[in-house]
Every structure is written in C-alpha cells, then in structure tokens.
Design a protein around this motif. Structure first.
Motif, PDB file in Angstrom:
ATOM      1  N   LEU A  72      75.170  59.017 -17.949  1.00  0.00           N
ATOM      2  CA  LEU A  72      74.123  60.018 -18.121  1.00  0.00           C
ATOM      3  C   LEU A  72      74.422  60.755 -19.423  1.00  0.00           C
ATOM      4  O   LEU A  72      75.377  61.509 -19.491  1.00  0.00           O
ATOM      5  CB  LEU A  72      74.094  60.990 -16.943  1.00  0.00           C
ATOM      6  CG  LEU A  72      73.787  60.372 -15.584  1.00  0.00           C
ATOM      7  CD1 LEU A  72      73.894  61.421 -14.491  1.00  0.00           C
ATOM      8  CD2 LEU A  72      72.414  59.728 -15.582  1.00  0.00           C
ATOM      9  N   LEU A  73      73.620  60.473 -20.431  1.00  0.00           N
ATOM     10  CA  LEU A  73      73.888  61.025 -21.762  1.00  0.00           C
ATOM     11  C   LEU A  73      73.105  62.315 -21.954  1.00  0.00           C
ATOM     12  O   LEU A  73      72.159  62.389 -22.726  1.00  0.00           O
ATOM     13  CB  LEU A  73      73.537  59.984 -22.827  1.00  0.00           C
ATOM     14  CG  LEU A  73      74.325  58.676 -22.730  1.00  0.00           C
ATOM     15  CD1 LEU A  73      73.865  57.693 -23.785  1.00  0.00           C
ATOM     16  CD2 LEU A  73      75.810  58.936 -22.868  1.00  0.00           C
ATOM     17  N   GLU A  74      73.519  63.341 -21.230  1.00  0.00           N
ATOM     18  CA  GLU A  74      72.871  64.647 -21.302  1.00  0.00           C
ATOM     19  C   GLU A  74      73.893  65.700 -21.692  1.00  0.00           C
ATOM     20  O   GLU A  74      75.072  65.589 -21.373  1.00  0.00           O
ATOM     21  CB  GLU A  74      72.263  65.012 -19.949  1.00  0.00           C
ATOM     22  CG  GLU A  74      71.206  64.043 -19.469  1.00  0.00           C
ATOM     23  CD  GLU A  74      70.735  64.367 -18.055  1.00  0.00           C
ATOM     24  OE1 GLU A  74      71.308  65.276 -17.415  1.00  0.00           O
ATOM     25  OE2 GLU A  74      69.804  63.692 -17.600  1.00  0.00           O
ATOM     26  N   LYS A  75      73.413  66.731 -22.370  1.00  0.00           N
ATOM     27  CA  LYS A  75      74.277  67.874 -22.710  1.00  0.00           C
ATOM     28  C   LYS A  75      74.168  68.891 -21.583  1.00  0.00           C
ATOM     29  O   LYS A  75      73.085  69.326 -21.235  1.00  0.00           O
ATOM     30  CB  LYS A  75      73.821  68.513 -24.018  1.00  0.00           C
ATOM     31  CG  LYS A  75      73.940  67.596 -25.214  1.00  0.00           C
ATOM     32  CD  LYS A  75      73.433  68.310 -26.444  1.00  0.00           C
ATOM     33  CE  LYS A  75      73.318  67.396 -27.610  1.00  0.00           C
ATOM     34  NZ  LYS A  75      72.771  68.087 -28.787  1.00  0.00           N
ATOM     35  N   THR A  76      75.307  69.227 -21.002  1.00  0.00           N
ATOM     36  CA  THR A  76      75.302  70.192 -19.907  1.00  0.00           C
ATOM     37  C   THR A  76      76.196  71.366 -20.254  1.00  0.00           C
ATOM     38  O   THR A  76      77.054  71.286 -21.138  1.00  0.00           O
ATOM     39  CB  THR A  76      75.810  69.536 -18.605  1.00  0.00           C
ATOM     40  OG1 THR A  76      77.121  69.037 -18.824  1.00  0.00           O
ATOM     41  CG2 THR A  76      74.902  68.396 -18.165  1.00  0.00           C
ATOM     42  N   ASP A  77      75.995  72.471 -19.546  1.00  0.00           N
ATOM     43  CA  ASP A  77      76.852  73.637 -19.727  1.00  0.00           C
ATOM     44  C   ASP A  77      78.273  73.264 -19.314  1.00  0.00           C
ATOM     45  O   ASP A  77      78.492  72.555 -18.333  1.00  0.00           O
ATOM     46  CB  ASP A  77      76.377  74.812 -18.873  1.00  0.00           C
ATOM     47  CG  ASP A  77      75.024  75.348 -19.338  1.00  0.00           C
ATOM     48  OD1 ASP A  77      74.675  75.104 -20.508  1.00  0.00           O
ATOM     49  OD2 ASP A  77      74.334  75.997 -18.534  1.00  0.00           O
ATOM     50  N   GLY A  78      79.227  73.699 -20.081  1.00  0.00           N
ATOM     51  CA  GLY A  78      80.621  73.410 -19.779  1.00  0.00           C
ATOM     52  C   GLY A  78      81.132  72.143 -20.454  1.00  0.00           C
ATOM     53  O   GLY A  78      82.304  71.826 -20.340  1.00  0.00           O
ATOM     54  N   SER A  79      80.235  71.422 -21.123  1.00  0.00           N
ATOM     55  CA  SER A  79      80.686  70.195 -21.799  1.00  0.00           C
ATOM     56  C   SER A  79      80.409  70.261 -23.298  1.00  0.00           C
ATOM     57  O   SER A  79      80.175  69.250 -23.938  1.00  0.00           O
ATOM     58  CB  SER A  79      79.978  68.977 -21.199  1.00  0.00           C
ATOM     59  OG  SER A  79      78.593  69.022 -21.480  1.00  0.00           O
ATOM     60  N   GLU A  80      80.458  71.474 -23.842  1.00  0.00           N
ATOM     61  CA  GLU A  80      80.135  71.681 -25.252  1.00  0.00           C
ATOM     62  C   GLU A  80      80.983  70.815 -26.186  1.00  0.00           C
ATOM     63  O   GLU A  80      80.529  70.374 -27.224  1.00  0.00           O
ATOM     64  CB  GLU A  80      80.270  73.159 -25.647  1.00  0.00           C
ATOM     65  CG  GLU A  80      79.216  74.073 -25.051  1.00  0.00           C
ATOM     66  CD  GLU A  80      79.489  74.459 -23.592  1.00  0.00           C
ATOM     67  OE1 GLU A  80      80.608  74.206 -23.085  1.00  0.00           O
ATOM     68  OE2 GLU A  80      78.567  74.990 -22.951  1.00  0.00           O
ATOM     69  N   GLY A  81      82.227  70.554 -25.794  1.00  0.00           N
ATOM     70  CA  GLY A  81      83.107  69.750 -26.624  1.00  0.00           C
ATOM     71  C   GLY A  81      82.648  68.299 -26.768  1.00  0.00           C
ATOM     72  O   GLY A  81      83.099  67.592 -27.660  1.00  0.00           O
ATOM     73  N   PHE A  82      81.751  67.874 -25.892  1.00  0.00           N
ATOM     74  CA  PHE A  82      81.274  66.498 -25.925  1.00  0.00           C
ATOM     75  C   PHE A  82      79.876  66.359 -26.515  1.00  0.00           C
ATOM     76  O   PHE A  82      79.355  65.255 -26.622  1.00  0.00           O
ATOM     77  CB  PHE A  82      81.283  65.906 -24.512  1.00  0.00           C
ATOM     78  CG  PHE A  82      82.660  65.790 -23.929  1.00  0.00           C
ATOM     79  CD1 PHE A  82      83.491  64.734 -24.277  1.00  0.00           C
ATOM     80  CD2 PHE A  82      83.135  66.746 -23.047  1.00  0.00           C
ATOM     81  CE1 PHE A  82      84.763  64.629 -23.747  1.00  0.00           C
ATOM     82  CE2 PHE A  82      84.408  66.653 -22.507  1.00  0.00           C
ATOM     83  CZ  PHE A  82      85.222  65.586 -22.864  1.00  0.00           C
ATOM     84  N   HIS A  83      79.240  67.452 -26.901  1.00  0.00           N
ATOM     85  CA  HIS A  83      77.858  67.393 -27.392  1.00  0.00           C
ATOM     86  C   HIS A  83      77.722  66.499 -28.617  1.00  0.00           C
ATOM     87  O   HIS A  83      76.735  65.765 -28.746  1.00  0.00           O
ATOM     88  CB  HIS A  83      77.325  68.792 -27.674  1.00  0.00           C
ATOM     89  CG  HIS A  83      77.020  69.557 -26.426  1.00  0.00           C
ATOM     90  ND1 HIS A  83      76.320  70.730 -26.428  1.00  0.00           N
ATOM     91  CD2 HIS A  83      77.321  69.331 -25.124  1.00  0.00           C
ATOM     92  CE1 HIS A  83      76.194  71.194 -25.206  1.00  0.00           C
ATOM     93  NE2 HIS A  83      76.812  70.353 -24.390  1.00  0.00           N
ATOM     94  N   GLN A  84      78.681  66.525 -29.524  1.00  0.00           N
ATOM     95  CA  GLN A  84      78.613  65.686 -30.719  1.00  0.00           C
ATOM     96  C   GLN A  84      78.682  64.202 -30.339  1.00  0.00           C
ATOM     97  O   GLN A  84      77.962  63.379 -30.898  1.00  0.00           O
ATOM     98  CB  GLN A  84      79.742  66.047 -31.680  1.00  0.00           C
ATOM     99  CG  GLN A  84      79.644  65.321 -33.015  1.00  0.00           C
ATOM    100  CD  GLN A  84      80.739  65.776 -33.983  1.00  0.00           C
ATOM    101  OE1 GLN A  84      81.625  66.536 -33.625  1.00  0.00           O
ATOM    102  NE2 GLN A  84      80.671  65.290 -35.196  1.00  0.00           N
ATOM    103  N   ILE A  85      79.510  63.870 -29.365  1.00  0.00           N
ATOM    104  CA  ILE A  85      79.613  62.484 -28.902  1.00  0.00           C
ATOM    105  C   ILE A  85      78.311  62.057 -28.233  1.00  0.00           C
ATOM    106  O   ILE A  85      77.815  60.950 -28.454  1.00  0.00           O
ATOM    107  CB  ILE A  85      80.812  62.318 -27.940  1.00  0.00           C
ATOM    108  CG1 ILE A  85      82.119  62.563 -28.684  1.00  0.00           C
ATOM    109  CG2 ILE A  85      80.808  60.941 -27.283  1.00  0.00           C
ATOM    110  CD1 ILE A  85      83.326  62.687 -27.794  1.00  0.00           C
TER     111      ILE A  85
END
Length: 80
Positions: free
Chosen positions: A4-17
């Motif tokens: 699931l390639l979604e940006k969620t709260d708490g995963s800000e470090g992975f948004h660029q990926i």
C-alpha cells in the motif's frame, strides 16, 4: 503480498520513498494483486525451454492453456 503506497501519519520518514515508488515503473508490480493459478504455474514448468538468440539474449518459451508464451529481458522491462 501487495504494497500500500500511501503516505500516513507517523511514517514521514518514508514519504520520499513512497513518492519514488509511486512515480516508478515498478509501482504496478508492487501494488496489483493478480490471480495466478497453480495449474498455470505447473503448465509453465512442464513446458518451459530456454533458447539463446543470435544477439546472445536468452528467451524463455512455455505453453500455458494452449498458448505459447515468450519471455525476454526486454519484455519484462516493458511490462514492469
């Protein structure tokens, strides 16, 4: 397993990926969940052959449900 390639709260470090994967050609392979039948896999392995072409590229040929399927590096790149 499907990603699931979604940006969620708490995963800000992975948004660029996630941005990179959403923009890349491999998104389909990571996010789709096609049905793959066991009988097709068995037919593939029972009929598969590997040939080396004149240009030294290898091609895989197999028959699945009466249809000849050919796979090359170029075809994998095209569909991914």
């Amino acid at each position: 397993m499907v990603a699931l390639l979604e940006k969620t709260d708490g995963s800000e470090g992975f948004h660029q990926i996630v941005d990179f994967l959403n923009a890349s050609h491999i998104k389909f392979a990571l996010s789709e969940n096609p049905t793959i039948y066991d009988s097709h896999i068995k037919q593939f392995w029972q009929t598969v052959t590997v040939n080396t072409l004149d240009n030294r590229e290898q091609e895989i040929t197999a028959t699945v449900d009466g249809h000849v399927k050919t796979v090359t590096i170029a075809s994998v790149r095209k569909y991914l």
